[in-house]
Design an enzyme around this catalytic site. Structure first.
Site, PDB file in Angstrom:
ATOM      1  N   GLU A   1      -4.720  17.218 -11.813  1.00  0.00           N
ATOM      2  CA  GLU A   1      -5.094  17.525 -13.266  1.00  0.00           C
ATOM      3  C   GLU A   1      -6.716  17.823 -13.213  1.00  0.00           C
ATOM      4  O   GLU A   1      -7.146  17.405 -14.296  1.00  0.00           O
ATOM      5  CB  GLU A   1      -4.797  16.266 -14.097  1.00  0.00           C
ATOM      6  CG  GLU A   1      -4.878  16.742 -15.500  1.00  0.00           C
ATOM      7  CD  GLU A   1      -4.387  15.480 -16.512  1.00  0.00           C
ATOM      8  OE1 GLU A   1      -3.247  15.101 -16.319  1.00  0.00           O
ATOM      9  OE2 GLU A   1      -5.002  15.061 -17.228  1.00  0.00           O
TER      10      GLU A   1
ATOM     11  N   LYS B   1       7.240  22.935 -15.294  1.00  0.00           N
ATOM     12  CA  LYS B   1       6.475  21.570 -14.992  1.00  0.00           C
ATOM     13  C   LYS B   1       6.176  21.532 -13.549  1.00  0.00           C
ATOM     14  O   LYS B   1       4.961  21.191 -12.963  1.00  0.00           O
ATOM     15  CB  LYS B   1       7.226  20.521 -15.254  1.00  0.00           C
ATOM     16  CG  LYS B   1       6.466  18.939 -14.906  1.00  0.00           C
ATOM     17  CD  LYS B   1       5.887  18.208 -15.816  1.00  0.00           C
ATOM     18  CE  LYS B   1       4.600  17.112 -14.968  1.00  0.00           C
ATOM     19  NZ  LYS B   1       4.818  16.067 -15.822  1.00  0.00           N
TER      20      LYS B   1
ATOM     21  N   HIS C   1      -1.390   9.652 -27.919  1.00  0.00           N
ATOM     22  CA  HIS C   1      -1.761   8.325 -27.292  1.00  0.00           C
ATOM     23  C   HIS C   1      -2.646   7.440 -27.940  1.00  0.00           C
ATOM     24  O   HIS C   1      -2.294   6.255 -27.819  1.00  0.00           O
ATOM     25  CB  HIS C   1      -2.545   8.677 -25.877  1.00  0.00           C
ATOM     26  CG  HIS C   1      -1.918   9.403 -24.804  1.00  0.00           C
ATOM     27  ND1 HIS C   1      -2.305   9.798 -23.562  1.00  0.00           N
ATOM     28  CD2 HIS C   1      -0.455   9.582 -24.575  1.00  0.00           C
ATOM     29  CE1 HIS C   1      -1.170  10.127 -22.778  1.00  0.00           C
ATOM     30  NE2 HIS C   1      -0.100   9.912 -23.358  1.00  0.00           N
TER      31      HIS C   1
ATOM     32  N   HIS D   1      -1.073  15.199 -26.846  1.00  0.00           N
ATOM     33  CA  HIS D   1      -1.130  13.882 -26.356  1.00  0.00           C
ATOM     34  C   HIS D   1      -2.491  13.291 -26.672  1.00  0.00           C
ATOM     35  O   HIS D   1      -2.436  12.029 -26.824  1.00  0.00           O
ATOM     36  CB  HIS D   1      -0.750  13.994 -24.631  1.00  0.00           C
ATOM     37  CG  HIS D   1       0.469  14.295 -24.508  1.00  0.00           C
ATOM     38  ND1 HIS D   1       1.250  15.284 -24.838  1.00  0.00           N
ATOM     39  CD2 HIS D   1       1.369  13.431 -23.621  1.00  0.00           C
ATOM     40  CE1 HIS D   1       2.480  15.080 -24.170  1.00  0.00           C
ATOM     41  NE2 HIS D   1       2.457  13.903 -23.568  1.00  0.00           N
TER      42      HIS D   1
ATOM     43  N   ASN E   1      -1.206  18.052 -21.631  1.00  0.00           N
ATOM     44  CA  ASN E   1      -1.495  17.082 -22.537  1.00  0.00           C
ATOM     45  C   ASN E   1      -1.509  17.510 -24.037  1.00  0.00           C
ATOM     46  O   ASN E   1      -2.109  16.901 -24.998  1.00  0.00           O
ATOM     47  CB  ASN E   1      -2.985  16.426 -22.138  1.00  0.00           C
ATOM     48  CG  ASN E   1      -2.928  15.996 -20.815  1.00  0.00           C
ATOM     49  OD1 ASN E   1      -1.964  15.139 -20.602  1.00  0.00           O
ATOM     50  ND2 ASN E   1      -3.731  16.171 -19.954  1.00  0.00           N
TER      51      ASN E   1
ATOM     52  N   HIS F   1       7.193   7.529 -27.291  1.00  0.00           N
ATOM     53  CA  HIS F   1       6.238   8.345 -26.873  1.00  0.00           C
ATOM     54  C   HIS F   1       6.300   9.784 -27.495  1.00  0.00           C
ATOM     55  O   HIS F   1       5.393  10.347 -27.973  1.00  0.00           O
ATOM     56  CB  HIS F   1       6.261   8.631 -25.423  1.00  0.00           C
ATOM     57  CG  HIS F   1       5.412   9.434 -24.699  1.00  0.00           C
ATOM     58  ND1 HIS F   1       3.814   9.396 -24.763  1.00  0.00           N
ATOM     59  CD2 HIS F   1       5.598  10.513 -24.060  1.00  0.00           C
ATOM     60  CE1 HIS F   1       3.522  10.411 -24.345  1.00  0.00           C
ATOM     61  NE2 HIS F   1       4.254  11.058 -23.749  1.00  0.00           N
TER      62      HIS F   1
ATOM     63  N   ARG G   1       0.788  -1.222  -0.120  1.00  0.00           N
ATOM     64  CA  ARG G   1      -0.076   0.074  -0.080  1.00  0.00           C
ATOM     65  C   ARG G   1       0.851   1.232   0.085  1.00  0.00           C
ATOM     66  O   ARG G   1       0.405   2.148   0.500  1.00  0.00           O
ATOM     67  CB  ARG G   1      -1.073   0.008   1.174  1.00  0.00           C
ATOM     68  CG  ARG G   1      -1.919  -0.976   0.975  1.00  0.00           C
ATOM     69  CD  ARG G   1      -3.182  -0.982   1.995  1.00  0.00           C
ATOM     70  NE  ARG G   1      -3.955  -1.998   1.794  1.00  0.00           N
ATOM     71  CZ  ARG G   1      -3.983  -3.176   2.687  1.00  0.00           C
ATOM     72  NH1 ARG G   1      -3.094  -3.247   3.636  1.00  0.00           N
ATOM     73  NH2 ARG G   1      -4.848  -4.004   2.555  1.00  0.00           N
TER      74      ARG G   1
ATOM     75  N   GLU H   1       8.784  17.163 -26.521  1.00  0.00           N
ATOM     76  CA  GLU H   1       8.112  17.554 -25.424  1.00  0.00           C
ATOM     77  C   GLU H   1       8.405  18.657 -25.234  1.00  0.00           C
ATOM     78  O   GLU H   1       7.817  19.637 -24.589  1.00  0.00           O
ATOM     79  CB  GLU H   1       8.412  16.625 -24.193  1.00  0.00           C
ATOM     80  CG  GLU H   1       7.846  15.183 -24.378  1.00  0.00           C
ATOM     81  CD  GLU H   1       6.259  14.934 -23.735  1.00  0.00           C
ATOM     82  OE1 GLU H   1       5.659  16.114 -23.739  1.00  0.00           O
ATOM     83  OE2 GLU H   1       5.488  13.894 -23.806  1.00  0.00           O
TER      84      GLU H   1
ATOM     85  N   LYS I   1       2.640  11.342 -11.483  1.00  0.00           N
ATOM     86  CA  LYS I   1       1.653  10.283 -12.297  1.00  0.00           C
ATOM     87  C   LYS I   1       2.710   9.090 -12.563  1.00  0.00           C
ATOM     88  O   LYS I   1       3.610   9.027 -12.978  1.00  0.00           O
ATOM     89  CB  LYS I   1       1.489  10.849 -13.756  1.00  0.00           C
ATOM     90  CG  LYS I   1       0.213  11.886 -13.937  1.00  0.00           C
ATOM     91  CD  LYS I   1       0.030  12.195 -15.529  1.00  0.00           C
ATOM     92  CE  LYS I   1      -1.064  13.298 -15.302  1.00  0.00           C
ATOM     93  NZ  LYS I   1      -1.275  13.802 -16.794  1.00  0.00           N
TER      94      LYS I   1
ATOM     95  N   ARG J   1      -3.331  21.742 -14.922  1.00  0.00           N
ATOM     96  CA  ARG J   1      -2.218  20.471 -15.556  1.00  0.00           C
ATOM     97  C   ARG J   1      -2.758  20.001 -16.840  1.00  0.00           C
ATOM     98  O   ARG J   1      -1.937  19.258 -17.545  1.00  0.00           O
ATOM     99  CB  ARG J   1      -2.366  19.345 -14.368  1.00  0.00           C
ATOM    100  CG  ARG J   1      -0.979  18.416 -14.914  1.00  0.00           C
ATOM    101  CD  ARG J   1      -0.842  17.284 -13.700  1.00  0.00           C
ATOM    102  NE  ARG J   1       0.415  16.684 -13.858  1.00  0.00           N
ATOM    103  CZ  ARG J   1       0.711  15.953 -13.180  1.00  0.00           C
ATOM    104  NH1 ARG J   1       0.704  15.825 -11.743  1.00  0.00           N
ATOM    105  NH2 ARG J   1       1.500  14.856 -13.600  1.00  0.00           N
TER     106      ARG J   1
HETATM  107  N1  GLY Z   1       2.990  14.309 -18.682  1.00  0.00           N
HETATM  108  C1  GLY Z   1       1.728  14.952 -18.557  1.00  0.00           C
HETATM  109  C2  GLY Z   1       1.404  15.426 -16.960  1.00  0.00           C
HETATM  110  O1  GLY Z   1       2.577  14.968 -16.155  1.00  0.00           O
HETATM  111  O2  GLY Z   1       0.768  15.794 -16.417  1.00  0.00           O
END
Ligand code: GLY
Length: 363
Positions: free
Chosen positions: A236, A226, A251, A247, A244, A264, A120, A184, A142, A240
């Site tokens: 998010e 960031k 994705h 993305h 994306n 990626h 946990r 990126e 994330k 945040r």
């Molecule tokens: N890579 C996008 C984020 O961390 O929100």
């Protein structure tokens, strides 16, 4: 040493960025509370280059056991999580153990999810070794793995205790991997940093050659952005989401090609081109800005071609994206270079048309 602080709900943590920082790992880790044991999770390739130095640094704190795993995007799945958790259990890991993740985005995402789940939750430190991981994925908590149905569909927000980004380790990265991170960087420029965009237009070659002045400046600038964004919106729920940009399509391209065709960042490169096109189509972005974005992305290098993807499959992947709600696609679109907005309901057919355009550009 440049040091930034992320303000996470569970407490603040530092992101350190400096050449040679890995060699000072012992000192950096000694600030963390007592740990019963230390486990270094990495991939065989990364460990070959940097493992010995990291193990030596860790020894100053506690001897570490290593566990290596496959860091290809196609191996970033629940099976990997189970295997790593079982390896930790066999090695005697407990709640006071520390996981140290040494590697790129896949190592960080998988090890992060393992840290979030095992017993946990055990503490984790990220030592990112790719450009994508240093300026993006290792920061912000994330973690997760892919499903055949969609990228990063299973995961958790789980902030690390420390992130150490040493630009020196990027020199052993294959060129393709390094360039993948440059898409990126372009993302950061388009979403909020016009000055960075100008710099990239001027100095992309220096960056591609990893000239320290250019690389360190860019890295610190992206890390600062960031850190600010995730400190203001860790989960998010708003701001945040701008990270994306590129993305949603990226994705979908990764998932539709079974995570085998694109790195990626490369999929994000195509996603940025598609998003710029969509931004123009729905009247948000001047064509001249879209052309500059397109040109800059193309200057980074040759992107793997976008194959023809059956419409139904593409639609399914676009709608499985975590940002899609109620059959509409939520997308980050550009208003100008350095400014984006979130559109909650972009019509599916507009996005599909833009992806079709990418296949044609690939010819
Ligand atoms: N890579 C996008 C984020 O961390 O929100």
């Amino acid at each position: 040493m440049k040091q930034f602080t992320v303000h996470a709900q569970s407490g603040p943590y530092a992101v350190c960025c400096q050449r040679g920082a890995l060699a000072r790992l012992g000192a950096l880790l000694s600030t963390l509370e007592e740990k019963s044991s230390v486990f270094l999770l990495s991939s065989p390739r990364v460990f070959r280059y940097w493992g010995r130095a990291v193990i030596a640094g860790l020894r100053e704190v506690k001897p570490a056991q290593r566990i290596l795993f496959d860091d290809r995007e196609e191996a970033k799945n629940l099976r990997a999580v189970e295997q790593l958790c079982r390896a930790l259990a066999r090695a005697g890991a407990d709640r006071r153990s520390l996981i140290v993740a040494l590697g790129g985005g896949v190592v960080g995402d998988v090890a992060g999810f393992v840290a979030a789940s095992y017993a946990r939750g055990v503490r984790i430190v990220h030592l990112p070794t790719t450009l994508v991981a240093q300026l993006d994925s290792a920061i912000g908590g994330k973690t997760g793995v892919n499903l055949p149905e969609g990228k990063n569909l299973v995961g958790a927000f789980y902030p690390p205790r420390l992130v150490v980004a040493d630009p020196q380790v990027l020199r052993t990265l294959p060129t393709r991997q390094f360039c993948s991170g440059l898409y990126e960087v372009i993302k950061y420029a388009v979403i909020g940093d016009e000055m960075l965009f100008h710099f990239l237009e001027r100095a992309l070659e220096d960056l591609r050659r990893q000239k320290p002045a250019a690389l360190d400046w860019v890295l610190e600038r992206c890390i600062r952005a960031k850190v600010e964004i995730v400190s203001r919106d860790e989960r998010e729920s708003g701001l945040r989401q701008i990270l994306n940009f590129g993305h949603t399509v990226g994705h979908a391209l990764e998932a539709a090609t079974n995570y085998r065709r694109f790195l990626h960042g490369e999929a994000v490169g195509w996603g940025i081109i598609a998003s710029a096109r969509i931004s123009v189509e729905i009247g948000k972005l001047p064509t001249a800005h879209a052309e500059r974005i397109h040109r800059l992305v193309r200057r980074v290098g040759k992107l793997p071609a976008v194959p023809a993807i059956p419409t139904r499959k593409l639609a399914a992947h676009l709608l499985t994206d975590k940002k899609a709600v109620g059959g509409k696609i939520r997308m980050v679109l550009a208003r100008q270079i350095g400014q984006v907005e979130i559109l909650p309901e972009v019509p599916l057919e507009v996005v599909i048309r833009a992806v079709r355009g990418l296949s044609e550009k690939s010819q």
